[in-house]
Design a protein around this motif. Structure first.
Motif: not given
Length: 159
Positions: A60-64, A75-76, A151
């Motif tokens: 996934t990716y970091t949302a923040k 983020p991302g 997500v």
């Protein structure tokens, strides 16, 4: 929702049990273990064994912005995870997925991996993951399934 499922069991006279899973990948392992020709008790044992013996991870990716260990991530950032642990950080989702599969199969001595690709991922990307894994370890049987999940670029199940 496990709580709602447990409440539904109380509302019927049918012979039903709830076998909790932590994520979609574990639910898939449970569904695969069901045998319509087996008894209730046999299926219960098969499903519980399947859920207990599988391991799952995700890409996934970091949302923040977040901190893990002593490192900060913007983020991302693409991350490969297992439970609450960040297994890898990469720019490429396919490399991250291959790293998660390798980590789980090596750590838990598993030889089957199912890669569910999400709605923001393609079959071609999932096939690239399989190719990366096969280039480094030919003993892993890889199954690719369109998961369509949001997500998570990939959900990964090893058995």
């Amino acid at each position: 929702n496990i709580m709602a499922s447990n409440q539904a069991v109380k509302m019927t006279a049918k012979n039903i049990i709830v076998i909790p899973t932590h994520n979609v990948a574990e639910g898939f392992a449970a569904a695969k273990a069901f045998d319509p020709h087996s008894s209730f008790e046999q299926n219960k044992a098969k499903i519980e064994t399947a859920v207990d013996s599988c391991k799952s991870g995700a890409v996934t990716y970091t949302a923040k912005q977040c901190e893990y260990g002593n490192r900060f991530f913007p983020p991302g950032q693409i991350i490969g995870i297992f439970g609450n642990e960040i297994i890898c950080i990469n720019e490429d989702i396919c490399t991250s997925a291959a790293n998660v599969v390798s980590y789980l199969t090596e750590k838990y001595k598993k030889h089957k991996a199912t890669v569910f690709y999400g709605k923001d991922t393609t079959l071609i990307a999932a096939q690239k993951v399989a190719k990366i894994i096969n280039n480094s370890n030919k003993n892993i049987d890889i199954n690719i399934i369109e998961g369509g999940q949001p997500v998570y670029y990939f959900l990964i199940l090893v058995e």
